[in-house]
Write an enzyme that holds these catalytic residues in place. Sequence first.
Site, PDB file in Angstrom:
ATOM      1  N   ASN A  31       1.220   3.034   5.771  1.00  0.00           N
ATOM      2  CA  ASN A  31       2.160   4.071   5.053  1.00  0.00           C
ATOM      3  C   ASN A  31       1.827   3.903   3.736  1.00  0.00           C
ATOM      4  OD1 ASN A  31       4.758   2.978   3.496  1.00  0.00           O
ATOM      5  ND2 ASN A  31       4.127   1.149   4.879  1.00  0.00           N
TER       6      ASN A  31
ATOM      7  N   PHE B 276       8.356   4.028  -1.961  1.00  0.00           N
ATOM      8  CA  PHE B 276       9.880   3.988  -2.348  1.00  0.00           C
ATOM      9  C   PHE B 276      10.607   5.479  -2.365  1.00  0.00           C
ATOM     10  CE2 PHE B 276       8.895  -0.321  -4.496  1.00  0.00           C
ATOM     11  CZ  PHE B 276       8.646  -0.798  -3.358  1.00  0.00           C
TER      12      PHE B 276
ATOM     13  N   ASN C  82      11.470  -7.022  -4.010  1.00  0.00           N
ATOM     14  CA  ASN C  82      10.217  -6.506  -3.418  1.00  0.00           C
ATOM     15  C   ASN C  82       9.048  -6.401  -4.645  1.00  0.00           C
ATOM     16  OD1 ASN C  82       8.196  -5.533  -1.942  1.00  0.00           O
ATOM     17  ND2 ASN C  82       9.454  -3.731  -1.312  1.00  0.00           N
TER      18      ASN C  82
ATOM     19  N   SER D 200       4.994  -4.019  -2.345  1.00  0.00           N
ATOM     20  CA  SER D 200       4.439  -2.785  -1.766  1.00  0.00           C
ATOM     21  C   SER D 200       3.214  -2.457  -2.383  1.00  0.00           C
ATOM     22  CB  SER D 200       5.581  -1.813  -1.865  1.00  0.00           C
ATOM     23  OG  SER D 200       5.202  -0.433  -1.781  1.00  0.00           O
TER      24      SER D 200
ATOM     25  N   ASN E 265       2.293   0.532  -2.498  1.00  0.00           N
ATOM     26  CA  ASN E 265       2.453   1.759  -2.876  1.00  0.00           C
ATOM     27  C   ASN E 265       3.020   2.119  -4.336  1.00  0.00           C
ATOM     28  OD1 ASN E 265       1.097   2.541  -0.332  1.00  0.00           O
ATOM     29  ND2 ASN E 265       3.038   1.914   0.583  1.00  0.00           N
ATOM     30  N   THR E 266       3.656   1.242  -4.847  1.00  0.00           N
ATOM     31  CA  THR E 266       3.991   1.561  -6.328  1.00  0.00           C
ATOM     32  C   THR E 266       2.959   1.023  -7.395  1.00  0.00           C
ATOM     33  OG1 THR E 266       6.298   1.672  -5.873  1.00  0.00           O
ATOM     34  CG2 THR E 266       5.758   1.190  -7.902  1.00  0.00           C
TER      35      THR E 266
ATOM     36  N   LYS F 208      10.171 -11.103  -1.654  1.00  0.00           N
ATOM     37  CA  LYS F 208       9.245 -10.869  -0.509  1.00  0.00           C
ATOM     38  C   LYS F 208       7.809 -10.655  -1.103  1.00  0.00           C
ATOM     39  CE  LYS F 208       8.686  -7.249   3.027  1.00  0.00           C
ATOM     40  NZ  LYS F 208       9.412  -6.000   3.861  1.00  0.00           N
TER      41      LYS F 208
ATOM     42  N   ASN G  21       4.976  -8.589   3.491  1.00  0.00           N
ATOM     43  CA  ASN G  21       4.903  -7.240   3.288  1.00  0.00           C
ATOM     44  C   ASN G  21       3.470  -6.630   4.221  1.00  0.00           C
ATOM     45  OD1 ASN G  21       5.477  -4.331   2.461  1.00  0.00           O
ATOM     46  ND2 ASN G  21       6.695  -5.184   0.817  1.00  0.00           N
TER      47      ASN G  21
HETATM   48  C1  FMN Z   1       6.910   3.253   7.127  1.00  0.00           C
HETATM   49  C2  FMN Z   1       6.935   1.715   6.650  1.00  0.00           C
HETATM   50  C3  FMN Z   1       7.602   1.812   5.339  1.00  0.00           C
HETATM   51  C4  FMN Z   1       7.980   0.441   4.659  1.00  0.00           C
HETATM   52  N1  FMN Z   1       8.668   0.505   3.678  1.00  0.00           N
HETATM   53  C5  FMN Z   1       9.313  -0.693   3.030  1.00  0.00           C
HETATM   54  C6  FMN Z   1      10.059  -0.911   1.883  1.00  0.00           C
HETATM   55  O1  FMN Z   1      10.535   0.020   1.449  1.00  0.00           O
HETATM   56  N2  FMN Z   1      10.179  -2.021   1.408  1.00  0.00           N
HETATM   57  C7  FMN Z   1       9.836  -3.237   1.779  1.00  0.00           C
HETATM   58  O2  FMN Z   1      10.049  -4.330   1.488  1.00  0.00           O
HETATM   59  N3  FMN Z   1       8.799  -3.204   3.065  1.00  0.00           N
HETATM   60  C8  FMN Z   1       8.603  -1.849   3.582  1.00  0.00           C
HETATM   61  N4  FMN Z   1       7.707  -1.952   4.912  1.00  0.00           N
HETATM   62  C9  FMN Z   1       7.283  -3.240   5.336  1.00  0.00           C
HETATM   63  C10 FMN Z   1       7.880  -3.773   6.366  1.00  0.00           C
HETATM   64  O3  FMN Z   1       9.206  -4.148   5.954  1.00  0.00           O
HETATM   65  C11 FMN Z   1       7.247  -5.075   6.787  1.00  0.00           C
HETATM   66  O4  FMN Z   1       7.135  -6.066   5.787  1.00  0.00           O
HETATM   67  C12 FMN Z   1       5.926  -4.634   7.052  1.00  0.00           C
HETATM   68  O5  FMN Z   1       5.786  -3.629   7.888  1.00  0.00           O
HETATM   69  C13 FMN Z   1       5.203  -5.819   8.255  1.00  0.00           C
HETATM   70  O6  FMN Z   1       5.872  -5.982   9.233  1.00  0.00           O
HETATM   71  P1  FMN Z   1       5.493  -5.228  10.726  1.00  0.00           P
HETATM   72  O7  FMN Z   1       4.280  -5.623  11.014  1.00  0.00           O
HETATM   73  O8  FMN Z   1       6.565  -5.702  11.717  1.00  0.00           O
HETATM   74  O9  FMN Z   1       5.912  -3.770  10.483  1.00  0.00           O
HETATM   75  C14 FMN Z   1       7.549  -0.704   5.280  1.00  0.00           C
HETATM   76  C15 FMN Z   1       6.854  -0.677   6.575  1.00  0.00           C
HETATM   77  C16 FMN Z   1       6.408   0.572   6.995  1.00  0.00           C
HETATM   78  C17 FMN Z   1       5.507   0.558   8.363  1.00  0.00           C
END
Ligand code: FMN
Length: 357
Positions: free
Chosen positions: A115, A119, A177, A180, A182-183, A220, A249
């Site tokens: 992804n 945000f 956080n 990420s 993506n920022t 995080k 993350n």
């Molecule tokens: C579509 C998507 C959007 C996410 N958006 C955020 C976010 O806004 N903030 C954040 O801290 N982590 C975000 N994450 C990360 C998840 O919270 C998590 O830390 C990460 O996906 C690893 O866990 P998983 O393997 O169980 O997905 C996002 C993950 C996905 C897949």
Amino acid sequence: MYRLLYRVVLRRVPAETAHRAGFALIRAAGMPGVAWLLRWWLGPSDPALRVRALGLEFPGPVGLAAGFDKDARAVAGLGALGFGFVEVGTVTARPQAGNPRPRMFRLPADRALVNRMGFNNDGAAAAAVRLRRRAAGGPVVGVNIGKTKVTPEDEAAADYAASARLVAGVADYVVVNVSSPNTPGLRDLQAAGRLKPVLVAVREALDAAAGARRVPLLVKIAPDLADPDVDAVADLAVELGLDGIIATNTTVSRDGLATPPAEVAAAGAGGLSGPPLGPRALEVLRRLRERAGDRLVLIAAGGIETPDDAWDRLRAGATLVQAYTGFIYGGPLWPRRMHAGLARRARAAKSGPTAAS
Ligand SMILES: Cc1cc2nc3c(=O)[nH]c(=O)nc-3n(C[C@H](O)[C@H](O)[C@H](O)COP(=O)(O)O)c2cc1C
């Protein structure tokens, strides 16, 4: 049934469209009578699962990771599905649209996602209004805050503090956080020297806004940090009296995937989540526990999709676990399966020293 629905319908529509459809159903599950019934059926009820951490009571250790419910619209429904806690966000001080679509992709051969949402959210103030209205008896709710994209990096601390001030009164805990992908530039804030002013400003904002209540604060981190940087964040968190760390993350790495390279390339840039992330996320968790001892609460995330995955994280030093991708591929009964499996492991571990190994 969910597997059939996934194979026949969900995998054929864009990932974000499927997410929106599922999200609408989960919101409906939060209607008062329905939520009560679902929680009775799906909620963690085994006392062996209860966790007391961060000054809060969790009915079970499996939570929903940030990003699924960015704007705190479906907290009641998600609680009804049996999550022990729900982390909403990431919210930013100002509303923003996120990156252009498509920005979310499935890699089914790896049960992974890529992804680059960026945000997209209605802003911290809007989430705070929704959380203030939530009914009593719902799940523990953490609020994950990030930097507004247009805010210059040297004003990051003030931007995070503005979000913290807005959510202080409605968050059971707050997460900064800085991980990420993506920022642009966000993850550079993980360097201890740059992270410190952000965390200090957020702590002060929470204390000023929440009055007598002390809001637990966590940070995080990314799995892509080098080991010495993981240690440095742990040391800083201890030094500043933070309550904990969420590890981890998504990753920018694309190593070890079963998905054909062309398909991986077609997804493009962004954070990879799901099982391929698991080994490094576990490594980071172990490192944090070794470094911080019992001075921090650790919440494990990254590639957790089975009760065994969750059990391994708990044994490696996590107090709670979270997932996003496992829930997407596992469907609405996933939290229940996770808690049931964990309860079995916990009981087996109690009844004999080798039973659960
Ligand atoms: C579509 C998507 C959007 C996410 N958006 C955020 C976010 O806004 N903030 C954040 O801290 N982590 C975000 N994450 C990360 C998840 O919270 C998590 O830390 C990460 O996906 C690893 O866990 P998983 O393997 O169980 O997905 C996002 C993950 C996905 C897949």
